[in-house]
Design a protein around this motif. Structure first.
Motif, short mmCIF file in Angstrom:
data_model
loop_
_atom_site.label_atom_id
_atom_site.label_comp_id
_atom_site.label_asym_id
_atom_site.label_seq_id
_atom_site.Cartn_x
_atom_site.Cartn_y
_atom_site.Cartn_z
N ASN A 1 13.38 3.41 -16.42
CA ASN A 1 12.49 4.22 -15.59
C ASN A 1 13.32 4.91 -14.51
N SER B 1 2.21 3.65 -28.12
CA SER B 1 2.73 4.43 -27.00
C SER B 1 1.62 5.33 -26.47
N GLN C 1 -1.48 3.50 -18.48
CA GLN C 1 -0.99 4.65 -17.72
C GLN C 1 -2.10 5.16 -16.82
N ALA D 1 0.67 8.51 -23.27
CA ALA D 1 1.06 9.43 -22.20
C ALA D 1 -0.18 10.20 -21.74
N GLN E 1 9.29 -0.49 -13.72
CA GLN E 1 8.86 0.78 -13.15
C GLN E 1 9.06 0.76 -11.65
N VAL F 1 6.17 10.47 -22.98
CA VAL F 1 6.18 10.65 -21.53
C VAL F 1 5.81 12.09 -21.21
N THR G 1 2.12 -0.60 -14.94
CA THR G 1 2.14 0.73 -14.33
C THR G 1 1.64 0.62 -12.90
N THR H 1 12.38 8.00 -20.50
CA THR H 1 11.86 8.29 -19.17
C THR H 1 12.29 9.69 -18.78
N CYS I 1 7.97 6.12 -28.06
CA CYS I 1 7.57 6.32 -26.66
C CYS I 1 7.18 7.77 -26.42
#
Length: 917
Positions: free
Chosen positions: A580, A431, A390, A433, A681, A476, A348, A518, A474
């Motif tokens: 991404n 995962s 993240q 976020a 990314q 996001v 990230t 994404t 995942c």
């Protein structure tokens, strides 16, 4: 969207195998990283990696003393000659044998090569030679050793070569055939492999070091009987009676540890020895005085080198990928770097784009600096594989999820773990976020199908979101509206409103299992990568599909060595596991368990560019076709583990566990890693993207300055007319014209020659179409400029004049504002801290300036200080008024005025620091 991305650097790995060398000035360290070479600038704190690649891992390389030619040889004996200054490949050549060492002569005319048991001497390619179509010309081949050569040393006059070998001997060779008889000597007597042989500074002594820890000192002397006979006859000893003899024997006594590498500096008589237990020692010869004895770990030291000044020692250990530069006189480390021990799982970018964070199966999290390429910090609190990392929006807090059942929050100012989040049950999180506000963190798992939501402030579990019927692959968050998108193996996507009253959501059906998700920066669209090799695009508000990209034909899927089918018929990696969005939402970069990284144009649904991850043939999956001569009924010959045939016992012992390679069959041993891209990314600056792969952290950048890239060009816009406008004090026209031409030198000149008093007027009248380019220019220019306050004044005036427009069009200014943010965060804060630390020193110096202390009382001294201060103010006012009347008032005049102005040194006045922050 730009598509001219090129490979710019390789992070995450600092050393693999082979030798390391210093440049001739001792300021740069060259290290082989797989099939590439990285260069670390130890003075300017920067690094870069050569773009060219070998077919296999680099076995040895060398740089000539002039610093112009770099010759690297891989495991198969294939060599590449490179111009070190321009970084251009000059020639490819195949030596057709395994090479153990290559060394340029001190005069640069020849280079010696240890090819098996043969010593080959080649002429260095020159521009003036006639046969330019065949630049490599062999000068001579020496075949005196019976086993592989382990070391090569040139004499300082480039006349002789010392070689050491596994046949327990060393030999001296002459370049000139007329001195062949003088230099035809074999140095025998060691009981183990000879690891190195070296000349003394006067070339009257030779030092040989063996693997069992013995040091022999040889001198060119006659026998004692010949000396006594010559003294009796009052004659000199005949030169034909001289020969090399052992004068001294010394032993290291390293407690069962073997010598792995050795080097010698003849000017300072320093011998450095590295052992198999991670220990290294410094000795002064010929007296064999131990100077220092230290350890860099418990793994063997594979290579060691000393720079020309004899101050810095560089060590490389291939077991953990360690690289160390040590200054032995001050007993301090110049460089301590280590890559990930296992596969990199995720990466990230920080919000300002200056750092990138990687996480690995070894449970470690590393923070890398983009500019320098060095690791800034390592976190090892996790006890299992780290699956996701993240950043929070401001970039000061980092979150990580791990298979050890925890989600951790890291303070990147103090570099410590300040919060640990856990679920009700012990489950493995895969995962992660983070809400843009930084108040909520969410994690998903493969063990149950719920999404866990925690409060960052309290660390309490707030909620578990249920609805998915399969593992959550995942998560996001949208950066604009704090909407959470989740994807699962149940072939659905769900959009959650975390801060809403109702958590009932309608699933969006997908045709196949979702592997990656994404969301566009504005939060209006999201894209998913599926197991069928499709990238499907959905509208967030309506939940309808608005686009689809078929990726199967774009993916280059190599053939593995154990495959019984061709790569064309393989379905193993015909999909992407990570995708991404770019920051303008016009492109998607994708990668997976294959050898390709693809850049797609979203509106047109076409492939813009495809990047090959690696050409290294030692990695499984990089070849599309296999060599049929290597294929047998039992499989490929390249799959046979040949470590049992090694001559060294420690090389034959295999301590690895079956199934230690991720994704391998637990019942077999994998001797080759597989090519894969685990995470991609885009940089927040929109000028680069990063990919975490088997080779390391690959950085692809589009920052190369083009010679001529016009913008809104007209016939009347020329460099001459721009300078004419600048001379006529038409600063706004000159500034705009320089940006229309896009000539870097012209922009710099106009930018710095605009007077300080004219900057507010110029900034207020600049057309908004030029604003992103101007802010991006100032952000990049300010990183290298010494005029810190001048650049800050420009930024302040631009934001005051156009702040509302920038706020309403944030998506257009994302890259430029992050460039400005990086400058303020990296440079300006250092100035503020320096000013704060030296506050009282400045007060002391200004309070004693121009004051004569004698026998006067305290009141007289205070009165004298006040009077001197008032006189200074009057003089400063006169200087400022006179400066306003000058015609050519530029940055120099501004800096002089600033140096004369009094500073407000009140302890409670922190306005300047608050303004910067």
């Amino acid at each position: 969207m730009r598509s001219d991305f090129k490979f710019s650097n390789l992070l995450g790995t600092v050393y693999r195998k082979g030798n390391i060398i210093f440049s001739s000035d001792g300021k740069q360290l060259l290290s082989p990283v797989g099939n590439r070479i990285s260069v670390f600038d130890l003075i300017n704190n920067k690094s870069f990696t050569f773009e060219y690649e070998h077919r296999k891992n680099i076995a040895c390389f060398d740089l000539n003393r002039q610093g112009t030619l770099l010759l690297s040889v891989d495991d198969d004996g294939r060599a590449i000659l490179v111009n070190f200054k321009s970084k251009n490949v000059l020639h490819h050549f195949n030596f057709k044998d395994k090479c153990y060492q290559v060394k340029f002569s001190p005069d640069g005319k020849l280079f010696a090569l240890a090819a098996g048991r043969f010593l080959q001497i080649w002429k260095t390619p020159e521009v003036t030679q006639d046969r330019q179509f065949a630049p490599f010309v062999r000068h001579r081949v020496h075949a005196g050793h019976f086993q592989d050569i382990t070391g090569i040393t040139w004499s300082s006059d480039s006349r002789f070569i010392l070689t050491s070998s596994k046949d327990l001997t060393s030999r001296i060779w002459s370049i000139d055939s007329s001195e062949k008889d003088l230099a035809s000597t074999t140095f025998a007597g060691h009981r183990d492999y000879v690891m190195g042989a070296f000349f003394s500074s006067d070339q009257e002594k030779i030092y040989t070091v063996s693997k069992d820890g013995a040091l022999f000192i040889w001198e060119f002397t006659p026998r004692q009987e010949d000396i006594k006979l010559a003294e009796a006859n009052d004659e000199e000893v005949d030169i034909s009676k001289y020969s090399w003899r052992i004068s001294q024997k010394h032993f290291f006594f390293a407690n069962q540890a073997k010598v792995k590498c050795v080097t010698f500096h003849p000017q300072f008589n320093i011998l450095v020895v590295g052992f198999s237990n991670g220990e290294f020692r410094l000795y002064e010869l010929p007296h064999f005085t131990l100077i220092q004895q230290l350890s860099m770990g418990q793994n063997p030291i594979n290579t060691v080198v000393i720079n020309n000044t004899g101050e810095w020692l560089a060590f490389g250990s291939s077991m953990l990928g360690q690289l160390l530069v040590y200054e032995w006189q001050s007993e301090s480390y110049i460089l301590k770097q280590q890559g990930h021990f296992d596969a990199t799982n995720c990466l990230t970018y920080s919000p300002d784009g200056s750092r990138v964070v990687t996480a690995s199966d070894d449970g470690k999290i590393k923070v890398w600096d983009i500019v320098s390429g060095f690791c800034l910090a390592t976190f090892d609190e996790h006890t299992s594989s780290v699956t996701q990392v993240q950043f929070a929006k401001k970039g000061q807090v980092l979150f990580s999820a791990s298979l050890d059942g925890t989600v951790r929050a890291w303070d990147l100012i103090r570099y410590r773990n300040f919060r640990v989040f856990t679920g009700i049950d012990r489950i493995q999180f895969t995962s992660l976020a983070v809400d843009p506000s930084g108040e909520v963190v969410c994690a998903g798992s493969m063990d149950n199908f719920d999404i866990h939501v925690w409060s960052v402030q309290t660390g309490q579990l707030l909620d578990t979101l249920s609805g998915h019927e399969g593992p959550v692959s995942c998560l996001v968050f949208s950066q604009e509206n704090s909407v959470l998108a989740s994807a699962s193996w149940d072939k659905t996507i769900r959009i959650w409103s975390i801060f809403g009253r109702s958590q009932q959501v309608e699933p969006i059906e997908v045709a196949s299992d979702v592997l990656s998700l994404t969301i566009r920066p504005d939060g209006k669209q999201l894209a998913v990568s599926t197991l069928k090799g499709q990238i499907t695009i959905f509208d967030v508000e309506s939940g309808q599909q608005v686009g689809n990209i078929d990726c199967k034909r774009d993916i280059i899927s190599g053939r593995h060595l154990e495959d019984r089918f061709t790569a064309k018929n393989s379905e193993r990696a015909k999909f992407f596991t990570t995708i991404n969005y770019s920051f303008d939402g016009l492109a998607i970069v994708a990668g997976g368990n294959n050898n390709s990284i693809c850049l797609y144009d979203v509106p047109n649904e076409v492939l813009l560019k495809r990047f090959i991850v690696s050409k290294n043939m030692t990695i499984n999956g990089t070849q599309e076709f296999l060599n049929s001569s290597r294929m047998t009924e039992a499989g490929s010959l390249d799959l046979i583990d040949e470590t049992g045939d090694n001559s060294d016992l420690e090389d034959r012992i295999d301590n690895t566990l079956p199934g230690s390679r991720r994704g391998a069959d637990l019942s077999t041993r994998r001797v080759r890693p597989e090519i894969r891209v685990t995470s991609v990314q885009f940089s927040p600056t929109a000028s680069a993207f990063a990919a975490a792969s088997t080779e390391g952290l690959l950085i692809y950048s589009a920052d190369q300055v083009e010679l001529f890239d016009p913008f809104d060009l007209d016939v009347d816009v020329t460099p001459e007319s721009t300078l004419e406008c600048l001379k006529d004090k038409e600063y706004l026209n000159a500034f705009v014209m320089s940006f229309r031409l896009n000539e870097e030198y012209l922009i710099n000149r106009v930018y710095e020659e605009i007077p300080l008093s004219e900057i507010p007027l110029v900034a207020a009248n600049i057309p908004v179409v030029y604003l992103p380019r101007i802010l991006k220019f100032i952000g990049s220019f300010a990183m290298e400029s010494q005029h810190i306050e001048f650049n800050l004044f420009w930024i302040k005036q631009l934001l005051l004049a156009h702040g509302a427009y920038i706020q309403n069009n944030k998506h257009f200014f994302a890259a430029s504002m992050r460039s400005v943010q990086r400058f303020i965060g990296r440079i300006a804060k250092e100035v503020v801290s320096a000013s704060t630390e030296n506050k009282y020193s400045y007060q002391f110096l200004t309070s004693t300036d121009g004051v004569v202390f004698g026998d006067e009382d305290k009141e007289d001294n205070l009165e004298a200080q006040k009077k001197a201060f008032d006189n200074d103010l009057d003089l400063q006012d006169e200087d400022i008024m006179s400066d306003k009347d000058e015609e050519d008032e530029g940055w120099v005049g501004f800096s002089e005025k600033v140096s004369k102005l009094p500073l407000n040194m009140d302890n409670n006045d922190n306005s300047s620091e608050d303004e910067l922050l």
